[in-house]
Every structure is written in structure tokens, then in C-alpha cells.
Enzyme design. Structure first.
Site, PDB file in Angstrom:
ATOM      1  CG  HIS A 259      30.741  28.285  66.449  1.00  0.00           C
ATOM      2  ND1 HIS A 259      30.575  27.050  67.024  1.00  0.00           N
ATOM      3  CD2 HIS A 259      30.035  29.162  67.194  1.00  0.00           C
ATOM      4  CE1 HIS A 259      29.779  27.189  68.072  1.00  0.00           C
ATOM      5  NE2 HIS A 259      29.438  28.447  68.204  1.00  0.00           N
ATOM      6  CG  ASP A 313      28.449  36.900  69.091  1.00  0.00           C
ATOM      7  OD1 ASP A 313      27.326  37.010  69.607  1.00  0.00           O
ATOM      8  OD2 ASP A 313      29.375  36.252  69.605  1.00  0.00           O
TER       9      ASP A 313
HETATM   10  N1  CMC Z   1      39.176  35.202  62.241  1.00  0.00           N
HETATM   11  C1  CMC Z   1      40.275  34.737  61.610  1.00  0.00           C
HETATM   12  N2  CMC Z   1      40.749  33.499  61.791  1.00  0.00           N
HETATM   13  C2  CMC Z   1      40.068  32.691  62.619  1.00  0.00           C
HETATM   14  C3  CMC Z   1      38.912  33.110  63.287  1.00  0.00           C
HETATM   15  C4  CMC Z   1      38.468  34.422  63.079  1.00  0.00           C
HETATM   16  N3  CMC Z   1      37.377  34.894  63.689  1.00  0.00           N
HETATM   17  N4  CMC Z   1      38.449  32.119  64.065  1.00  0.00           N
HETATM   18  C5  CMC Z   1      39.291  31.097  63.885  1.00  0.00           C
HETATM   19  N5  CMC Z   1      40.285  31.442  63.023  1.00  0.00           N
HETATM   20  C6  CMC Z   1      41.408  30.613  62.579  1.00  0.00           C
HETATM   21  C7  CMC Z   1      42.490  30.633  63.645  1.00  0.00           C
HETATM   22  O1  CMC Z   1      43.398  31.698  63.452  1.00  0.00           O
HETATM   23  C8  CMC Z   1      43.113  29.265  63.479  1.00  0.00           C
HETATM   24  O2  CMC Z   1      43.947  29.327  62.346  1.00  0.00           O
HETATM   25  P1  CMC Z   1      45.303  28.411  62.284  1.00  0.00           P
HETATM   26  O3  CMC Z   1      44.822  26.990  62.350  1.00  0.00           O
HETATM   27  O4  CMC Z   1      45.928  28.798  61.001  1.00  0.00           O
HETATM   28  O5  CMC Z   1      46.101  28.813  63.490  1.00  0.00           O
HETATM   29  C9  CMC Z   1      41.905  28.387  63.107  1.00  0.00           C
HETATM   30  O6  CMC Z   1      40.955  29.257  62.482  1.00  0.00           O
HETATM   31  C10 CMC Z   1      41.253  27.718  64.312  1.00  0.00           C
HETATM   32  O7  CMC Z   1      40.960  28.758  65.248  1.00  0.00           O
HETATM   33  P2  CMC Z   1      40.802  28.557  66.815  1.00  0.00           P
HETATM   34  O8  CMC Z   1      40.775  29.884  67.469  1.00  0.00           O
HETATM   35  O9  CMC Z   1      41.819  27.562  67.264  1.00  0.00           O
HETATM   36  O10 CMC Z   1      39.355  27.868  66.830  1.00  0.00           O
HETATM   37  P3  CMC Z   1      38.511  27.611  68.132  1.00  0.00           P
HETATM   38  O11 CMC Z   1      37.535  26.562  67.793  1.00  0.00           O
HETATM   39  O12 CMC Z   1      39.415  27.386  69.302  1.00  0.00           O
HETATM   40  O13 CMC Z   1      37.786  29.024  68.396  1.00  0.00           O
HETATM   41  C11 CMC Z   1      36.339  30.840  68.311  1.00  0.00           C
HETATM   42  C12 CMC Z   1      36.485  29.322  68.089  1.00  0.00           C
HETATM   43  C13 CMC Z   1      34.883  31.215  68.207  1.00  0.00           C
HETATM   44  C14 CMC Z   1      36.840  31.205  69.687  1.00  0.00           C
HETATM   45  C15 CMC Z   1      37.163  31.569  67.214  1.00  0.00           C
HETATM   46  O14 CMC Z   1      36.642  31.272  65.942  1.00  0.00           O
HETATM   47  C16 CMC Z   1      37.197  33.074  67.440  1.00  0.00           C
HETATM   48  O15 CMC Z   1      38.007  33.558  68.227  1.00  0.00           O
HETATM   49  N6  CMC Z   1      36.307  33.863  66.750  1.00  0.00           N
HETATM   50  C17 CMC Z   1      36.279  35.311  66.934  1.00  0.00           C
HETATM   51  C18 CMC Z   1      35.479  35.666  68.182  1.00  0.00           C
HETATM   52  C19 CMC Z   1      33.989  35.417  68.020  1.00  0.00           C
HETATM   53  O16 CMC Z   1      33.388  35.823  67.039  1.00  0.00           O
HETATM   54  N7  CMC Z   1      33.391  34.759  69.027  1.00  0.00           N
HETATM   55  C20 CMC Z   1      31.974  34.434  69.036  1.00  0.00           C
HETATM   56  C21 CMC Z   1      31.762  32.954  68.958  1.00  0.00           C
HETATM   57  S1  CMC Z   1      30.075  32.453  68.582  1.00  0.00           S
HETATM   58  C22 CMC Z   1      29.112  32.986  69.886  1.00  0.00           C
HETATM   59  C23 CMC Z   1      29.583  32.681  71.258  1.00  0.00           C
HETATM   60  O17 CMC Z   1      30.112  31.620  71.567  1.00  0.00           O
HETATM   61  O18 CMC Z   1      29.392  33.549  72.100  1.00  0.00           O
END
Ligand code: CMC
Length: 376
Positions: A259, A313
């Protein structure tokens, strides 16, 4: 040249009094009320009022609001023609977005700055969302639409309209709590989209249909249905460890984890996990739940230090599938709830509006030469 912050991470986009998150402590509150208290003691309809108007409603206010949410489930008859014209094999989120834009075309009002016009639109939109989702599901399945029942709460009426069966009391309460948990969440992508569209002084139907579009993607609301697909792909709990190793090695995202704001377990995931357990006591345990719990352990073991924990989720799909809600309706159910938050942000945006018009960092060329088409 201002510094570019990708995804506007950490950049305030608006001042808001609707909800508050402390991502380090795992705290979420609506208008100052912790989510745990609302989940235990309130109802979705009361929470919708709280988000929209800033305080818990007095008895007379709530009774009037509830009555309007009930009677305004009667959407224009021609809306059902719109739904029948949509491809039944399309995604229900696309249907919902089209339906909301269409519903706006049936609205006679243009001056949404007038308080009573705005209030009427709010109850029409909130009341219509579950009706349109359930009607789309019935029509695509070749079944008759089940007429709404004004005396039921939002969750119970939705279950009634989906199945035509008297909703079970526990099922209705569990869904009602799930709606409370999804009703607002500060400046997430769909709420930001809603505020951007609101800032152009577009009408609230357009605001909500735009927000529905933003919620659809797999990084936002669309993650919930993918979590269940993911658990089904993994299968037994014994397969989790190797699967997680594979995902981590390939640097692939694991759905339902991570998140932008929470760096600990999302408090809504804890409550949803509890709701799943309540449902299991009455309806039997879902085998995939064991896979989910093992997945949480294995992901947190490997990625917990990076702040990767279950988000809202992760357990919602297990709850919804136990309620017999089809998997592709999980995100529309999220949208039904979040509409309360989107409309609260629409109201807030309108108070002291300034159109969103951010800057950009130009990364293109200057003074490009125009070459006639046959000489290129
Ligand atoms: N699984 C594995 N690694 C992850 C995940 C994940 N679900 N989420 C973040 N990371 C890692 C990512 O690979 C990155 O690693 P590194 O720094 O080594 O490159 C680091 O954590 C930061 O990730 P990011 O994608 O840059 O973080 P963000 O704040 O931009 O994204 C997020 C937040 C929710 C989009 C992301 O965590 C994600 O894609 N999660 C999976 C999809 C998901 O479950 N979405 C629902 C979100 S909550 C409800 C909603 O908003 O609807």
C-alpha cells in the site's frame, strides 16, 4: 523546474476532513471515528451520512436519509433498456460506469450548487449503484430483474436483488460492514480522479462515473477479484512457499499486498479476516482461507521489512465468495461503498473550488522541423 514526484507520492493534493490514515500505526478514521468502532456499531447508511455531512446523523436526519435511499432505488425504467443493450460478457465495472453516465442523462437538474439539488443527486446516486450492479448481473444471466425493496438496508437489498431470496441476517450484516470498510480512504486514485473531475464543475454523476473508471484497474479496486484468482492458481496451502519464492525471484507483484500509505497490515484487512471467520462458523470453512493465511505469513516473512503487508483487498474476496457474490462483482461492490466517499469529496471540493491544473516536466524536443509528408 519543479521536482517531479512520480505518482505524486506524499504530495498533498487537497485539504480534506473526510478521513484520516496513519500508515505507520495502521489507523483509519472517518470524520474522527476509528474504523473499528464504526464496523462494530454503525451501519453503511449511517456511515455514508457521516462521511457526506461531517457528523453522525440525528434520528430524524437518518430516518429521512434512509427513506430516500430506499425509495430512490426506483431508477428510470429506460435505465433497464440501457442495461439490456450492454454486452452481457463485458466487465460489470464497465457496465457500471456506463450506467452512471446514463443515469446522469435522466437527471433534470443543472445547478448542483443548490443544497437540496445536491442532496437529491447524492441519494439518487447512492441508491442506484447497487440496483444497477444487481440488475446487470440478473440481465446478463438471462434472469428477470428483482424489484428493489425500500425497507431493506443497502447490503440486504443488494443481496435480495442479486438472488431474489430473503437475505440471511449474518450475510447482510457482514456485507454491510464490508461496505463501511470501503466507504472512504483519503486521497486514493479514484477519489483523486473524482476531485479532479469535480474541480471542473462537472455534475456528480460524471464525477462518480469517472471515479468508477479509476477504481477499475488492478493496482486499485480491481485487485480484489485478482486475489481470488491468485489463491485459486496457488491451490493448496502447501504450494504457497514455492509460489511466493517464484514471485519474489521474478519481482512480480503479489495481489492484495502492499500500500502506498500503510506500512503495516491494513486495519480493514484485519476486520475482513474476522468477518470471514464469522461466516465460516455458520457456513463452513473455505479451503482457500488456509492458502490465504499461509500466503500472508510467507509474504510478510520475505517482504514485511519493506512494509509489504495485506491490504483491504486480500480478505474481501474470501468474504464475498462466501456470500455467493460472483467474482467479477467484487470491484463493483467496492464501488457501491466508495461512492459515499467520492460524493463526500465532491461536496468538499465544491466548497472552495479551484480547478486542478498541475504542471509537468517537459521531456520532449524543441524547435522540431516540419518535413512535408512525401519527404520524410
Ligand atoms: N508484491 C510484491 N512486491 C510489492 C508489492 C506487492 N504487492 N507491492 C509493492 N511491492 C514492492 C515493489 O516491487 C517495490 O519494490 P522495489 O522498491 O524493490 O522496486 C516496492 O515494494 C514499492 O512498490 P511500489 O509499487 O513502488 O509502491 P506503490 O506505493 O507505488 O504501490 C500498490 C502501491 C498498492 C500499487 C502496490 O503495493 C501494488 O501494486 N500492490 C498490488 C496490487 C494491490 O493489491 N492493490 C490494492 C491496493 S489497496 C486497495 C485499493 O487501493 O484499491
Amino acid at each position: 523546474m519543479p521536482e517531479l514526484i512520480p505518482g505524486l507520492a506524499g504530495v498533498p493534493a487537497a485539504e480534506s476532513a473526510v478521513s484520516f490514515i496513519d500508515g505507520q500505526k495502521g489507523l483509519l478514521a472517518y470524520r474522527g471515528h476509528p474504523i473499528q468502532v464504526l464496523a462494530e456499531r454503525s451501519t453503511f447508511q449511517e456511515v455514508a451520512w457521516l462521511l457526506l455531512y461531517g457528523t453522525l446523523p440525528k434520528r430524524a436526519e437518518f430516518d429521512g436519509f434512509r427513506e430516500q435511499l430506499g425509495t430512490r432505488r426506483e431508477i428510470p425504467e429506460r435505465m433497464y433498456d440501457v442495461i439490456r443493450a450492454l454486452p452481457g460478457n463485458g466487465h460489470p465495472m464497465d457496465a457500471l460506469q456506463a450506467c452512471m453516465a446514463s443515469l446522469g442523462m435522466f437527471s433534470r437538474h443543472t445547478d448542483f450548487r443548490d443544497a437540496s439539488t445536491a442532496d437529491e443527486a447524492i441519494t439518487r446516486i447512492l441508491a442506484a449503484m447497487p440496483v444497477m450492479v444487481a440488475a446487470f448481473d440478473r440481465i446478463r444471466g438471462g434472469e428477470d430483474v428483482v424489484p428493489p425493496r425500500p425497507e431493506l438496508d443497502t447490503a440486504a437489498n443488494f443481496l435480495w436483488m442479486l438472488t431474489g431470496e430473503e437475505p440471511d441476517e449474518l450475510a447482510a450484516r457482514v456485507l454491510d460492514v464490508a461496505l463501511i470498510l470501503h466507504a472512504d480512504h483519503t486521497m486514493n486514485a479514484s477519489t483523486f480522479a473524482a476531485r479532479v473531475v469535480a474541480s471542473t464543475e462537472a455534475d456528480p454523476y460524471t464525477v462518480v462515473s469517472s471515479a468508477i473508471g479509476a477504481l477499475t484497474g488492478p493496482l486499485h479496486g480491481g485487485a480484489n477479484e485478482r486475489v481470488l484468482d491468485q489463491l485459486r492458481d496457488i491451490g493448496e496451502a502447501e504450494s504457497v512457499e514455492a509460489w511466493v519464492d517464484g514471485q519474489v525471484a521474478a519481482k512480480k507483484k503479489i495481489m492484495g499486498f502492499g500500500h502506498r500509505v500503510y506500512k503495516v497490515k491494513d486495519p480493514r484487512a484485519d476486520i475482513l479476516q474476522g468477518l470471514a471467520i464469522d461466516l465460516f462458523e455458520k457456513l463452513g470453512r473455505t479451503p482457500l482461507y488456509d492458502t490465504a493465511v499461509t500466503l500472508e505469513d510467507e509474504v510478510v516473512k520475505r517482504l514485511g521489512d519493506k512494509g509489504i503487508h495485506p491490504n483491504v483487498d486480500f480478505y474481501s474476496g474470501i468474504v464475498y465468495s462466501k456470500l455467493q457474490i460472483p467474482i467479477d462483482l467484487f470491484t463493483p461492490v467496492f464501488a457501491m461503498a466508495r461512492t459515499a466517499g467520492w460524493l463526500a469529496h465532491w461536496r468538499e471540493q465544491m466548497v472552495d473550488n479551484k480547478i486542478f491544473r498541475p504542471a509537468q516536466v517537459y521531456a520532449g524536443v524543441h524547435d522540431a522541423e516540419y518535413v512535408p509528408i512525401d519527404e520524410r
